[in-house]
Design an enzyme around this catalytic site. Structure first.
Site: not given
Ligand code: TD3
Ligand code: NA
Ligand code: ZN
Length: 305
Positions: A49, A80-81, A132, A209-210, A251-253
């Protein structure tokens, strides 16, 4: 080997499996993710990120790109983002092979214009682009259709958006949301909407957000002294169904952060005399690796390298 995001995701969508995009901010997360990928013979996306870029700087970006090049499985290094054209240029300069420009909070025309501009720059240097459309929001099932349409990705708009921008993969809003609180109980995931989007958009689709936010991990975090309210994530069956419908990047964070932090707290709690960082960062690294391996099994990317 270092490849573009599209090289990984085109195959994933075509063959009906998902590939994890795992966020890293430091050496231990990077090692855990890459070791898991090599052991599982799985392609993987290392996601940074803008906050990670700020926190780790060149030490992080140089390490990530160099390790991705040496990896024995396909690895994409992904922004990311990305919030601006300038931010994307910085990632391109650091040798990233995938960039997200996130203008989903803007109006449609602005999102199209800004995304198109990034696509031109990234494609000029052989890098692929995630865009997105729609707003990530955990919504209750009973929410009115027109409210859902205001928030979630509109399938027809998605088709037009991808045709006009030339983006390579698309992050969709179908009911997921970032962080540890994704809705009461089992979050509502709009699978019919996803199916419609996938019919109209042949490009790989992305699920933000997975994280699963598994209860055993939440409990372990609490038992080690962590404080967290009612936390819930995306049900594994909803992940598998989303992949079967066209999701290729997941995406997994949050799950990695919870695992790492639970283990640091646990190790420090059990060994109050310890002050060698390797003694509490090492076990935390292992915990992240285990989470990544289990996500790869759920996504179906094991053995696909
Ligand atoms: O879509 C996600 C991660 O989603 P998740 O928070 O479910 O792991 N990301 O893009 C990771 C960064 C976002 C803030 O955590
Ligand atoms: Na967004
Ligand atoms: Zn995200």
């Amino acid at each position: 080997m270092l490849v573009t995001g599209l090289e990984i995701l085109r195959k994933a969508r075509a063959e009906g499996y998902g590939v994890g995009a795992f966020n890293t901010n430091n050496m231990e997360f990077t090692q855990a993710i890459l070791e898991a990928a090599e052991e599982m013979k799985s392609p993987v996306i290392l996601a940074l990120s803008e906050g990670a870029m700020k926190y780790g700087g060149r030490a992080l970006t140089r390490m990530v790109v160099a390790l991705a090049q040496e990896a024995r499985v396909p690895v994409a290094v992904h922004l990311d983002h990305g919030s601006s054209y300038e931010s994307v240029l910085k990632a391109l300069r650091e040798g990233f092979t995938s960039v997200m420009i996130d203008k989903s909070h803007e109006d449609f025309e602005t999102n199209v214009r800004e995304t198109k501009r990034v696509v031109e720059a990234a494609h000029a240097v052989g890098v692929t682009v995630e865009a997105e459309l729609g707003r990530l929001a955990g919504i209750e099932e009973h929410v009115a259709v027109d409210e859902k349409d205001a928030l979630l990705t509109n399938p027809e708009e998605a088709r037009i958006f991808m045709e006009r921008t030339g983006a390579d993969y698309l992050a969709v809003a179908i009911g997921t949301s970032h962080g540890a609180y994704k809705g009461k109980g089992r979050p509502f995931i709009d699978h019919p909407r996803l199916a419609r989007i996938a019919e109209l958009v042949p490009a790989p689709l992305v699920l933000h957000g997975a994280s699963a936010v598994p209860q055993e991990l939440v409990e372990r975090f609490r038992a080690a002294g962590g404080e967290i309210g009612e936390a819930s994530g995306i049900h594994p069956e909803d992940i598998k169904k989303a992949i079967s419908l066209g999701i290729a990047k997941i995406n997994t964070d949050t799950d990695l952060r919870l695992a790492f932090t639970a283990l640091v707290r646990e190790t420090l709690g059990k060994n109050p005399k310890e002050f060698d960082p390797r003694k509490y960062l090492g076990p935390a690294r292992e915990a992240v690796k285990e989470v990544v391996k289990s996500r790869m099994e759920l996504f179906g990317s094991v053995g696909r390298a």
